[in-house]
Design a protein around this motif. Structure first.
Motif, PDB file in Angstrom:
ATOM      1  N   UNK A 163       0.839  -1.201   0.000  1.00 50.85           N
ATOM      2  CA  UNK A 163       0.000   0.000   0.000  1.00 50.85           C
ATOM      3  C   UNK A 163       0.869   1.244   0.000  1.00 50.85           C
ATOM      4  N   UNK A 164       1.910   1.262   0.820  1.00 54.33           N
ATOM      5  CA  UNK A 164       2.797   2.421   0.870  1.00 54.33           C
ATOM      6  C   UNK A 164       3.527   2.609  -0.450  1.00 54.33           C
ATOM      7  N   UNK A 165       3.951   1.506  -1.056  1.00 56.47           N
ATOM      8  CA  UNK A 165       4.640   1.606  -2.340  1.00 56.47           C
ATOM      9  C   UNK A 165       3.704   2.139  -3.417  1.00 56.47           C
ATOM     10  N   UNK A 166       2.458   1.643  -3.434  1.00 56.88           N
ATOM     11  CA  UNK A 166       1.491   2.132  -4.409  1.00 56.88           C
ATOM     12  C   UNK A 166       1.195   3.605  -4.176  1.00 56.88           C
ATOM     13  N   UNK A 167       1.058   3.983  -2.922  1.00 56.30           N
ATOM     14  CA  UNK A 167       0.796   5.374  -2.589  1.00 56.30           C
ATOM     15  C   UNK A 167       1.967   6.253  -3.024  1.00 56.30           C
ATOM     16  N   UNK A 168       3.184   5.785  -2.783  1.00 55.14           N
ATOM     17  CA  UNK A 168       4.362   6.536  -3.210  1.00 55.14           C
ATOM     18  C   UNK A 168       4.440   6.659  -4.717  1.00 55.14           C
ATOM     19  N   UNK A 208       1.877   6.532  -6.818  1.00 53.71           N
ATOM     20  CA  UNK A 208       0.811   7.433  -7.264  1.00 53.71           C
ATOM     21  C   UNK A 208       1.146   8.890  -6.962  1.00 53.71           C
ATOM     22  N   UNK A 209       1.751   9.145  -5.807  1.00 53.07           N
ATOM     23  CA  UNK A 209       2.151  10.511  -5.463  1.00 53.07           C
ATOM     24  C   UNK A 209       3.229  11.004  -6.423  1.00 53.07           C
ATOM     25  N   UNK A 210       4.190  10.142  -6.743  1.00 55.68           N
ATOM     26  CA  UNK A 210       5.254  10.515  -7.680  1.00 55.68           C
ATOM     27  C   UNK A 210       4.676  10.757  -9.076  1.00 55.68           C
ATOM     28  N   UNK A 211       3.753   9.913  -9.489  1.00 57.80           N
ATOM     29  CA  UNK A 211       3.126  10.075 -10.798  1.00 57.80           C
ATOM     30  C   UNK A 211       2.348  11.390 -10.860  1.00 57.80           C
ATOM     31  N   UNK A 212       1.653  11.731  -9.790  1.00 60.29           N
ATOM     32  CA  UNK A 212       0.917  13.000  -9.726  1.00 60.29           C
ATOM     33  C   UNK A 212       1.877  14.183  -9.814  1.00 60.29           C
TER      34      UNK A 212
END
Length: 104
Positions: free
Chosen positions: A5-10, A12-16
Motif C-alpha cells: 500500500x505504501x509503495x502504491x501510494x508513493x 501514485x504521489x510521484x506520478x501525480x
C-alpha cells in the motif's frame, strides 16, 4: 500488505507530481510561444521595431507572467520551502540539537 500500500501510494504521489511538473512546462512553452508571437505581430503590423516600446505589447506577458509564477510556486515552491520534507528535516535538526544538549 501495508508495504505494498505504501509503495502504491508513493508511486501514485510521484506520478501525480510528474504530471504537475509536465503541466507547468507545457504552460511555460505556451507562454513563450504566445508572447513571442505577440511581439512579432506588433513589430510586423507597425513595420518597424519601434512598436516594441509600446507598453501594451508587453502587458500580456507581464500579467500572464504573474500567473505563470503562481503556477511555478504551486508546483515547485511551497514543497521546497515549507513542505513535508522541510518539516521532517527541521524535526530531525531540533532532535539532534536536543540530543547534543542532553549529552553536554
Amino acid at each position: 500488505m501495508e508495504k505494498y500500500y505504501k509503495e502504491d501510494f508513493g508511486y501514485n504521489a510521484a506520478k501525480k507530481k510528474v504530471k504537475e511538473i509536465k503541466g507547468f512546462y507545457v504552460h511555460l512553452l505556451v507562454y513563450l510561444f504566445v508572447n513571442v508571437a505577440i511581439v512579432a505581430v506588433a513589430a510586423y503590423q507597425n513595420g518597424d521595431w519601434h512598436a516594441l516600446n509600446d507598453i501594451w505589447t508587453y502587458s500580456t506577458a507581464f500579467f500572464w507572467g504573474i500567473g505563470l509564477f503562481a503556477h511555478w510556486l504551486a508546483v515547485f515552491g511551497p514543497n521546497n520551502l515549507f513542505g513535508k520534507d522541510w518539516e521532517e528535516r527541521k524535526v530531525k535538526e531540533l532532535m539532534e540539537k536536543d540530543k547534543k544538549r542532553n549529552w553536554e
